[in-house]
Design a protein around this motif. Structure first.
Motif, PDB file in Angstrom:
ATOM      1  N   VAL A  71     -25.152  72.512 -65.063  1.00 30.05           N
ATOM      2  CA  VAL A  71     -26.599  72.490 -65.291  1.00 30.05           C
ATOM      3  C   VAL A  71     -27.308  72.700 -63.965  1.00 30.05           C
ATOM      4  O   VAL A  71     -26.989  72.045 -62.974  1.00 30.05           O
ATOM      5  CB  VAL A  71     -27.033  71.144 -65.906  1.00 30.05           C
ATOM      6  CG1 VAL A  71     -28.507  71.197 -66.292  1.00 30.05           C
ATOM      7  CG2 VAL A  71     -26.183  70.820 -67.131  1.00 30.05           C
ATOM      8  N   HIS A  73     -31.232  72.939 -62.096  1.00 28.50           N
ATOM      9  CA  HIS A  73     -32.563  72.379 -62.314  1.00 28.50           C
ATOM     10  C   HIS A  73     -33.563  73.099 -61.442  1.00 28.50           C
ATOM     11  O   HIS A  73     -33.296  73.363 -60.282  1.00 28.50           O
ATOM     12  CB  HIS A  73     -32.564  70.881 -61.973  1.00 28.50           C
ATOM     13  CG  HIS A  73     -31.410  70.139 -62.581  1.00 28.50           C
ATOM     14  ND1 HIS A  73     -31.474  69.518 -63.804  1.00 28.50           N
ATOM     15  CD2 HIS A  73     -30.140  69.958 -62.149  1.00 28.50           C
ATOM     16  CE1 HIS A  73     -30.306  68.961 -64.089  1.00 28.50           C
ATOM     17  NE2 HIS A  73     -29.476  69.212 -63.100  1.00 28.50           N
ATOM     18  N   SER A  86     -34.280  72.227 -67.013  1.00 29.20           N
ATOM     19  CA  SER A  86     -32.874  72.100 -66.671  1.00 29.20           C
ATOM     20  C   SER A  86     -32.117  73.098 -67.534  1.00 29.20           C
ATOM     21  O   SER A  86     -32.277  73.111 -68.741  1.00 29.20           O
ATOM     22  CB  SER A  86     -32.374  70.684 -66.954  1.00 29.20           C
ATOM     23  OG  SER A  86     -33.090  69.778 -66.133  1.00 29.20           O
ATOM     24  N   GLN A 100     -26.934  76.572 -58.914  1.00 34.96           N
ATOM     25  CA  GLN A 100     -27.556  75.323 -58.478  1.00 34.96           C
ATOM     26  C   GLN A 100     -28.181  75.489 -57.093  1.00 34.96           C
ATOM     27  O   GLN A 100     -29.299  75.022 -56.845  1.00 34.96           O
ATOM     28  CB  GLN A 100     -26.526  74.180 -58.480  1.00 34.96           C
ATOM     29  CG  GLN A 100     -26.222  73.690 -59.892  1.00 34.96           C
ATOM     30  CD  GLN A 100     -24.879  72.996 -60.030  1.00 34.96           C
ATOM     31  OE1 GLN A 100     -23.983  73.157 -59.219  1.00 34.96           O
ATOM     32  NE2 GLN A 100     -24.733  72.213 -61.087  1.00 34.96           N
ATOM     33  N   GLN A 125     -35.686  67.535 -58.787  1.00 36.09           N
ATOM     34  CA  GLN A 125     -34.879  68.681 -59.211  1.00 36.09           C
ATOM     35  C   GLN A 125     -33.908  69.107 -58.110  1.00 36.09           C
ATOM     36  O   GLN A 125     -32.783  69.501 -58.392  1.00 36.09           O
ATOM     37  CB  GLN A 125     -35.777  69.861 -59.613  1.00 36.09           C
ATOM     38  CG  GLN A 125     -36.687  69.595 -60.799  1.00 36.09           C
ATOM     39  CD  GLN A 125     -35.954  69.285 -62.093  1.00 36.09           C
ATOM     40  OE1 GLN A 125     -35.277  68.267 -62.201  1.00 36.09           O
ATOM     41  NE2 GLN A 125     -36.070  70.160 -63.065  1.00 36.09           N
ATOM     42  N   ARG A 128     -31.087  66.622 -58.080  1.00 32.80           N
ATOM     43  CA  ARG A 128     -30.223  66.844 -59.246  1.00 32.80           C
ATOM     44  C   ARG A 128     -29.258  68.000 -59.003  1.00 32.80           C
ATOM     45  O   ARG A 128     -28.090  67.929 -59.367  1.00 32.80           O
ATOM     46  CB  ARG A 128     -31.073  67.169 -60.473  1.00 32.80           C
ATOM     47  CG  ARG A 128     -31.670  65.935 -61.126  1.00 32.80           C
ATOM     48  CD  ARG A 128     -32.581  66.365 -62.251  1.00 32.80           C
ATOM     49  NE  ARG A 128     -33.002  65.244 -63.075  1.00 32.80           N
ATOM     50  CZ  ARG A 128     -33.977  65.326 -63.978  1.00 32.80           C
ATOM     51  NH1 ARG A 128     -34.612  66.472 -64.153  1.00 32.80           N
ATOM     52  NH2 ARG A 128     -34.304  64.285 -64.700  1.00 32.80           N
ATOM     53  N   ASN A 129     -29.764  69.068 -58.380  1.00 34.29           N
ATOM     54  CA  ASN A 129     -28.885  70.198 -58.064  1.00 34.29           C
ATOM     55  C   ASN A 129     -27.811  69.789 -57.066  1.00 34.29           C
ATOM     56  O   ASN A 129     -26.647  70.161 -57.211  1.00 34.29           O
ATOM     57  CB  ASN A 129     -29.699  71.360 -57.483  1.00 34.29           C
ATOM     58  CG  ASN A 129     -30.406  72.160 -58.570  1.00 34.29           C
ATOM     59  OD1 ASN A 129     -29.815  72.487 -59.589  1.00 34.29           O
ATOM     60  ND2 ASN A 129     -31.667  72.445 -58.365  1.00 34.29           N
TER      61      ASN A 129
END
Ligand SMILES: [Zn+2]
Ligand SMILES: [Zn+2]
Length: 171
Positions: A71, A73, A86, A100, A125, A128-129
Motif C-alpha cells: 500500500v 499513501h 491509500s 511508496q 502519509q 505510513r510510506n
C-alpha cells in the motif's frame, strides 16, 4: 429509521432496497452487494487464487515475486483543499518500494499547501510510506490483505458475469 448497509449512514428518504437491505445510493449498493457476495466466496477458492498471484510474476515489471499487496499513501493540496488516499498495489517488493518512495516524495512536495489537513496528513502519509518500506509483508505466504483483495475481486467478477460463487465446500 433504516441505515445504509454499506456505509452506515441513516437513510432519511429514498435509497435503494434489496430484500431487507437498504442502501443510500447506487455506489453504496454496488459496494455493499460486492461485500455480501464476497462473504460467500469460499476460503479455498480465495486461498488458491491468492497463492497463484503470490507465486506468479509481478504484474508491473514481470519480474519474479513474491507478489503481494504494497500500500502506498499520498496526499496533495491545491489552494486550501487537501485530498489523501491509500492505494493498494499488487506487485513485487521492489515495485512496491518504488511506489511508496515516489508517493512519499510526491506528498513531501504537494501535500503541505492546504490548511489544516495538508499540514496534518502530509507527515502521516509520509510516515505510513516509510513504515511500509521498512516492514515488508510476510515472506512465506500471501498476506491477509492480498486474500481480502482477491475475495472482493472474485465477488466483483461473479457480479459482472451474473453468476453465483461456487458452493462453499468446493475445493
Ligand atoms: Zn451508504
Ligand atoms: Zn515488480
Amino acid at each position: 429509521m433504516a441505515a445504509c448497509a454499506y456505509c452506515g449512514t441513516t437513510i432519511l428518504f429514498g435509497g435503494i432496497k434489496d430484500d431487507d437491505l437498504r442502501f443510500c445510493n447506487d455506489e453504496c449498493f454496488e459496494n455493499g452487494y460486492a461485500l455480501v457476495i464476497a462473504r460467500s466466496v469460499s476460503d479455498n477458492v480465495v486461498k488458491r487464487e491468492a497463492n497463484k498471484i503470490y507465486n506468479g510474476a509481478c504484474p508491473k515489471c514481470q519480474g519474479i515475486g513474491p507478489v503481494d499487496v504494497h500500500v502506498s499513501h499520498r496526499v496533495y493540496s491545491v489552494l486550501l483543499y487537501s485530498s489523501w488516499s491509500s492505494i493498494p498495489n499488487i506487485c513485487c517488493r521492489s515495485c512496491g518500494l518504488k511506489s511508496q518512495a515516489s508517493n512519499a516524495l510526491f506528498s513531501l512536495f504537494c501535500g503541505w499547501w492546504g490548511f489544516p489537513y495538508g499540514l496534518i496528513m502530509t507527515p502521516i502519509q509520509i510516515v505510513r510510506n516509510i513504515f511500509g518500506m521498512a516492514r515488508p509483508p510476510e515472506e512465506f505466504a500471501p498476506s491477509e490483505k492480498l486474500e481480502n483483495l482477491v475475495r472482493i475481486d472474485l465477488a466483483t467478477q461473479y457480479i459482472e458475469e451474473k453468476s453465483m460463487p461456487p458452493p462453499v465446500n468446493d475445493v
